[in-house]
Design a protein around this motif. Structure first.
Motif, PDB file in Angstrom:
ATOM      1  N   GLU A 125      -6.219  -5.010   8.551  1.00 36.16           N
ATOM      2  CA  GLU A 125      -5.201  -3.973   8.742  1.00 36.16           C
ATOM      3  C   GLU A 125      -4.814  -3.876  10.205  1.00 36.16           C
ATOM      4  OE1 GLU A 125      -6.003  -0.136   6.607  1.00 36.16           O
ATOM      5  OE2 GLU A 125      -8.002  -0.657   7.272  1.00 36.16           O
TER       6      GLU A 125
ATOM      7  N   LYS B 130     -11.246  -4.107   3.410  1.00 31.26           N
ATOM      8  CA  LYS B 130     -10.204  -4.018   4.434  1.00 31.26           C
ATOM      9  C   LYS B 130     -10.836  -3.786   5.793  1.00 31.26           C
ATOM     10  CE  LYS B 130      -6.020  -2.426   3.378  1.00 31.26           C
ATOM     11  NZ  LYS B 130      -4.965  -1.425   3.025  1.00 31.26           N
TER      12      LYS B 130
ATOM     13  N   ASN C  90      -4.521   5.054  -1.985  1.00 31.58           N
ATOM     14  CA  ASN C  90      -5.714   5.628  -1.345  1.00 31.58           C
ATOM     15  C   ASN C  90      -6.272   6.786  -2.158  1.00 31.58           C
ATOM     16  OD1 ASN C  90      -5.787   4.282   1.485  1.00 31.58           O
ATOM     17  ND2 ASN C  90      -3.654   4.860   1.185  1.00 31.58           N
TER      18      ASN C  90
ATOM     19  N   ASP D 104     -11.828   0.657   2.187  1.00 33.32           N
ATOM     20  CA  ASP D 104     -10.850   0.852   3.259  1.00 33.32           C
ATOM     21  C   ASP D 104     -11.559   1.116   4.589  1.00 33.32           C
ATOM     22  OD1 ASP D 104      -8.340   1.073   4.282  1.00 33.32           O
ATOM     23  OD2 ASP D 104      -7.818   2.944   3.278  1.00 33.32           O
TER      24      ASP D 104
ATOM     25  N   GLU E 277      -8.035   2.259  -3.069  1.00 31.19           N
ATOM     26  CA  GLU E 277      -8.738   2.130  -1.791  1.00 31.19           C
ATOM     27  C   GLU E 277      -9.580   3.371  -1.540  1.00 31.19           C
ATOM     28  OE1 GLU E 277      -6.204   1.246   1.509  1.00 31.19           O
ATOM     29  OE2 GLU E 277      -5.351  -0.536   0.548  1.00 31.19           O
TER      30      GLU E 277
ATOM     31  N   GLU F 283       0.863  -1.183   0.000  1.00 30.39           N
ATOM     32  CA  GLU F 283       0.000   0.000   0.000  1.00 30.39           C
ATOM     33  C   GLU F 283       0.900   1.232   0.000  1.00 30.39           C
ATOM     34  OE1 GLU F 283      -2.860   0.459   3.222  1.00 30.39           O
ATOM     35  OE2 GLU F 283      -3.477   2.435   2.498  1.00 30.39           O
TER      36      GLU F 283
HETATM   37 MN    MN Z   1      -5.654   2.509   3.102  1.00 31.87          MN
END
Ligand code: MN
Ligand code: G
Ligand code: G
Length: 402
Positions: free
Chosen positions: A355, A319, A236, A298, A268, A178
């Motif tokens: 995460e 996520k 992101n 996310d 994301e 990421e």
């Molecule tokens: Mn993220």
């Protein structure tokens, strides 16, 4: 926390319970550890005490006679107290856990919860292992930055990105990274995204920032694909980008420029971002997906979106938010939520990523619950591109000789 360190100030404990016996038990347990105890029976007395004394520990009965102990939490926060809390209650575990979460949300630190009747041993064990006193980590506050300074920073190439590994929980194989944005400011040092992205959004600089980051991230990522052809890169997106109808073309152009297939990229977005302008977001997300770009929800579980509208969008990945992951060993409710999210994701054919995995037991629990991929300090913090390149080379070398 070091209890009553030699020569240091004595540790002070307040026990709030409307019954005398539990107050005595707490005082007795505290005494064995050299902790000085004050006991009170009512909320009114407790409020007066926390205003007058800066306690290190507060042991709180959740059900006081006319009041609930929860009210004291607000007063503790208003008094700026840094006390560590222990909850005691005859209610079931769910109620105690809910109280603990509420305290956490108020920025108070909870050491643990105990049932009634109160037993000395578990109480002593809790007091022995008290966490450092103090507020839980404050939310990143936006730095005082002038938009012109940020704009100059973008022009001067001060925006860079770090990469955090995503690994399979079973084999611990690196399957993706990421990209996380950083601003290296000559005046402020390294500035974290929480501190400048909201400003960029307000100052209409976010598109430039996002384009910069995508271009840099894809360029640095490109060579890694020859070592690991199935590696993906996640980036992101700001909610603001999800209202920009030109985004799919821009992203496709950047992929073409770096000669990367669309399937290498995961974008994301948070639930909140989608819900802000659902129609525009649905338009953009669908067009991105049609182009083969993968989409991830996310911080799942933190928004208040309509699950149905969200899950009807063409996401590829979900996520699970760090908050559930980090508390899943202590908080049975969090573990249940994780289990439910994983089965929902399986039903819908979404890949699940957890995460914020910081410890081995959490990684193992998630693996048992059916989560395949994880991200977190246990597997590696965000690092520069050389950090990832070295890791890939080592893995390629190890695989070559095995
Ligand atoms: Mn993220
Ligand atoms: O490590 P970390 O502090 O990087 O990230 C904090 C938050 O900032 C995360 O929620 C992350 O999603 C967000 N963030 C990091 N990089 C970017 C970016 O490039 N664009 C946007 N919009 N958000 C980012
Ligand atoms: O919200 P998003 O998932 O995009 O942001 C990831 C954020 O979480 C970044 O700020 C990153 O630095 C941070 N992070 C990543 N792994 C961990 C972890 O194991 N523990 C904690 N506390 N933070 C993490």
């Amino acid at each position: 926390m070091a209890l009553a360190p030699e020569g240091g100030p004595a540790v002070r404990l307040l026990v709030v319970d409307d019954e005398a016996v539990p107050r005595l038990i707490v005082a007795r347990a505290a005494e064995t550890l050299g902790i000085a105890t004050d006991g009170v029976a009512t909320l009114t007395e407790a409020v007066a005490r926390v205003k007058a004394v800066d306690y290190d520990v507060v042991v709180l009965d959740l059900a006081l006679r006319e009041h609930d102990g929860i009210e004291l939490l607000r007063h503790l926060r208003e008094a700026g107290s840094q006390a560590v809390l222990v909850f005691v209650s005859g209610f079931d575990e769910r109620v105690r856990q809910a109280a603990a979460r509420l305290a956490g949300a108020l920025g108070l630190t909870v050491a643990g919860t105990l049932g009634k009747p109160l037993l000395v041993e578990p109480l002593v064990a809790l007091l022995r292992a008290l966490p450092e006193r103090g507020h839980s980590k404050p939310e990143g506050r936006e730095a005082d930055i002038d938009p012109a300074e940020l704009e100059a920073g973008i022009d001067a190439d001060q925006i860079s990105c770090l990469f955090q590994p995503k690994v399979t929980l079973r084999e611990r194989r690196l399957v993706g990274v990421e990209a996380l944005m950083r601003w290296q400011s000559p005046r402020l040092g390294v500035v974290l995204p929480d501190q400048f992205i909201p400003l960029a959004e307000r100052a209409a600089l976010i598109d430039r920032l996002t384009d910069r980051l995508i271009a840099e991230a894809l360029t640095q990522f490109r060579p890694w694909r020859s070592l690991r052809p199935d590696l993906t890169i996640a980036i992101n997106l700001s909610p603001v980008s999800l209202t920009d109808l030109s985004l799919p073309e821009r992203v496709s152009a950047m992929l073409a420029e770096t000669r990367l297939p669309a399937s290498a990229l995961v974008l994301e977005v948070t639930e909140g971002a989608v819900m802000e302008d659902y129609v525009a977001a649905a338009d953009i997300l669908t067009r991105l997906r049609i182009r083969g770009i993968r989409l991830s929800i996310d911080d799942f579980g933190t928004g208040h979106s309509s699950l149905l509208s969200l899950l009807r969008l063409p996401f590829s990945e979900l996520k699970i938010d760090q908050r559930f992951v980090r508390s899943c060993m202590q908080d049975p409710e969090a573990a249940k939520i994780i289990r439910a999210l994983i089965s929902l994701a399986w039903e819908l054919g979404l890949q699940v990523v957890a995460e914020g995995i910081e410890t081995e037991p959490v990684a193992e629990l998630l693996d048992r619950l059916g989560c395949m991929v994880g991200q977190g300090y246990l597997f590696g913090p965000p690092v520069s591109h050389t950090g990832i390149a070295e890791r890939l080379q080592q893995a390629a070398w190890a695989e070559g000789i095995s």
